[in-house]
Design an enzyme around this catalytic site. Structure first.
Site, short mmCIF file in Angstrom:
data_model
loop_
_atom_site.label_atom_id
_atom_site.label_comp_id
_atom_site.label_asym_id
_atom_site.label_seq_id
_atom_site.Cartn_x
_atom_site.Cartn_y
_atom_site.Cartn_z
N GLU A 23 -31.87 -2.46 93.06
CA GLU A 23 -30.64 -1.66 93.16
C GLU A 23 -30.93 -0.17 93.02
O GLU A 23 -30.27 0.66 93.66
CB GLU A 23 -29.62 -2.12 92.11
CG GLU A 23 -29.21 -3.58 92.23
CD GLU A 23 -28.64 -3.93 93.60
OE1 GLU A 23 -28.10 -3.02 94.28
OE2 GLU A 23 -28.73 -5.10 94.00
N HIS A 67 -31.89 1.13 96.43
CA HIS A 67 -30.71 1.42 97.25
C HIS A 67 -30.11 2.78 96.87
O HIS A 67 -29.82 3.61 97.75
CB HIS A 67 -29.63 0.34 97.02
CG HIS A 67 -29.91 -0.97 97.67
ND1 HIS A 67 -30.36 -1.10 98.96
CD2 HIS A 67 -29.78 -2.24 97.19
CE1 HIS A 67 -30.50 -2.39 99.26
NE2 HIS A 67 -30.16 -3.09 98.20
#
Length: 226
Positions: free
Chosen positions: A29, A32
């Site tokens: 994450e 991202h």
């Protein structure tokens, strides 16, 4: 603890795998968010997505309960975390596709890093439980990476191609994103679909040097209650 055989080896391997899985979720994450930040979406910093804090990426049910349940029951690395990206603030279709692509790429790189020790000693005899846990954690990385690359609404694979779809297709598929994971569950629990998926994952693991018997031993060890 798993390496030294301290206490319950099964419980040690369980902690090793679950702890490693949470680390990989944070790295996935963060990748991202960092790529989005470099692409122009600076709101990810205000939301705490650049902190590597798992509490910023997680939803109790979707990020912790379900992924851990699937790891324990089926050895499937589900994409559990989520960061909200303002894709409109990101400049260019290529950058927006790259934001989706870097997450699965992190899982693959993490899996390769976990496989690297086996390149030098493919069947380590000492501390076997530790190496089995490491091999199974690597296996989970490849399941998560491959699963995320499926072009299904709600997964990173769809985010990669989303920018290049005709507007009508994209509008329809965007509405289906909340149901994407249900389709994934059905695909994996459908015997032919699950068999093909795991055949590919095992092929990738063997290709990078993760011994299949160590993966199986690690999968058995994390079920410490048995």
């Amino acid at each position: 603890m798993a390496y030294l055989g301290y206490g319950s080896v099964k419980f040690d391997v369980f902690l090793l795998v679950i702890g490693g899985w949470l680390v990989s979720l944070c790295l996935h994450e963060f990748a991202h968010a960092f790529t989005a930040y470099r692409g122009g979406d600076h709101s990810v910093a205000a939301r705490g997505y650049l902190t590597l804090n798992p509490l910023k990426y997680t939803h109790v049910l979707l990020s912790i309960v379900l992924p851990l349940l699937f790891v324990l029951l089926g050895g499937i690395g589900l994409p559990g975390g989520a960061v909200w990206i303002d894709r409109g603030a990101v400049r260019g279709r290529l950058r927006r596709s790259l934001i989706s692509a870097v997450g699965p790429a992190v899982n693959i790189v993490f899996g390769l890093a976990l496989a690297a020790p086996f390149w030098f000693d493919p069947y380590p005899d000492e501390h076997r439980a530790f190496w089995a846990g490491l091999a199974f954690l690597g296996f989970l990385q490849f399941t998560a990476g491959l699963l995320n690359l499926l072009p299904i609404p709600g997964l990173d694979g769809y985010g990669i191609i989303q920018e290049y779809l005709p507007h009508d297709w994209r509008s329809a598929l965007d509405k289906a994103q909340p149901w994407g994971m249900l389709f994934v569950f059905a695909l994996l629990w459908w015997p032919p679909g699950g068999a093909v998926f795991f055949r590919i994952v095992y092929f990738l693991c063997e290709l990078v040097g993760l011994p299949r018997d160590f993966v199986g031993a690690g999968s058995a060890l994390i079920r410490f209650w048995q």
